[in-house]
Write an enzyme that holds these catalytic residues in place. Structure first.
Site, short mmCIF file in Angstrom:
data_model
loop_
_atom_site.label_atom_id
_atom_site.label_comp_id
_atom_site.label_asym_id
_atom_site.label_seq_id
_atom_site.Cartn_x
_atom_site.Cartn_y
_atom_site.Cartn_z
N ASP A 9 0.79 -1.24 0.00
CA ASP A 9 0.00 0.00 0.00
C ASP A 9 0.83 1.30 0.00
O ASP A 9 0.50 2.25 0.72
CB ASP A 9 -0.95 0.02 1.20
CG ASP A 9 -1.97 -1.10 1.18
OD1 ASP A 9 -1.94 -1.93 0.25
OD2 ASP A 9 -2.80 -1.15 2.11
N LYS A 98 -7.33 -4.70 -2.99
CA LYS A 98 -8.14 -5.16 -1.85
C LYS A 98 -9.09 -4.06 -1.39
O LYS A 98 -8.81 -2.89 -1.54
CB LYS A 98 -7.23 -5.59 -0.69
CG LYS A 98 -6.30 -4.50 -0.19
CD LYS A 98 -5.30 -5.05 0.83
CE LYS A 98 -4.29 -4.05 1.28
NZ LYS A 98 -4.85 -2.92 2.04
N CYS A 140 -1.99 -2.26 7.74
CA CYS A 140 -1.95 -3.18 6.60
C CYS A 140 -0.68 -4.02 6.54
O CYS A 140 -0.73 -5.18 6.11
CB CYS A 140 -2.18 -2.41 5.30
SG CYS A 140 -3.87 -1.72 5.24
#
Length: 193
Positions: A9, A98, A140
């Site tokens: 990310d 996601k 994350c």
């Protein structure tokens, strides 16, 4: 068997100037690029994950509580969902999206463009060891590392190439990863925003 780097990310909205910025995010992006250039043979494979929201329901809060709900971020089609420009993506072989319609913290909840999930992709490429870098250490990165270990991959987090939201949640994340057998190297970037 082979090893892989999972870049978690490293997107505009999670770096300085983004809607859910983590202090030090841009530096992490640049640091990952420097490491890939300095050690081009360190990993057999490089993959990346992206928060990729369409309508994730209660994951977006108005106002957000910054525990279960967050400001709008990484919305599909916006510049915030793109990789940070300091991140060199030339080596990235696959991107796993996601969270389109629900909260998703782990890259193992994501899928590539053809629908293949991260665990299946890694196994298909004979990967048995993964290193993780990215944003955010306490959210994350933590979730992806825990799932990697649960899936049976030997898992290492290169903490100096992660950026964390807050000291308290980072402490919890580090303890959880240690308890799951995740190897951690270095210290995460934690700066006051």
């Amino acid at each position: 068997m082979a090893n892989a780097l999972i870049i978690v990310d490293v997107q505009n909205d999670f770096c300085e100037g983004g809607s859910l910025a983590v202090a030090g995010g841009a530096g992490v992006a640049a640091g990952i690029s420097r490491l890939l250039a300095a050690e081009p043979d360190r990993w057999a494979h490089v993959v990346a994950t992206k928060d990729y929201h369409v309508d994730p329901g209660a994951h977006f809060g108005d106002p957000p509580d910054f525990v279960e709900s967050w400001p709008r971020h990484c919305v599909v089609g916006t510049s915030g969902s793109e990789f940070h420009p300091e991140l060199d993506t030339d080596r990235v072989e696959a991107i796993f999206h996601k969270g389109e319609h629900a909260a998703a913290y782990s890259g193992f909840e994501g899928h590539a463009g053809d629908g293949e999930c991260l665990a299946d992709w890694l196994r298909r490429h004979d990967v048995d060891r993964v290193d993780l870098v990215g944003i955010a250490t306490d959210h994350c990165v933590r979730a992806t590392a825990l799932d990697a270990a649960r899936e049976g991959f030997a898992t290492t987090v290169l903490l100096e190439l992660t950026a964390a939201v807050a000291p308290a949640t980072t402490d919890v994340a580090l303890r959880a990863m240690e308890g799951a057998g995740v190897v951690m190297q270095g210290q995460p970037v934690i700066r006051a925003a």
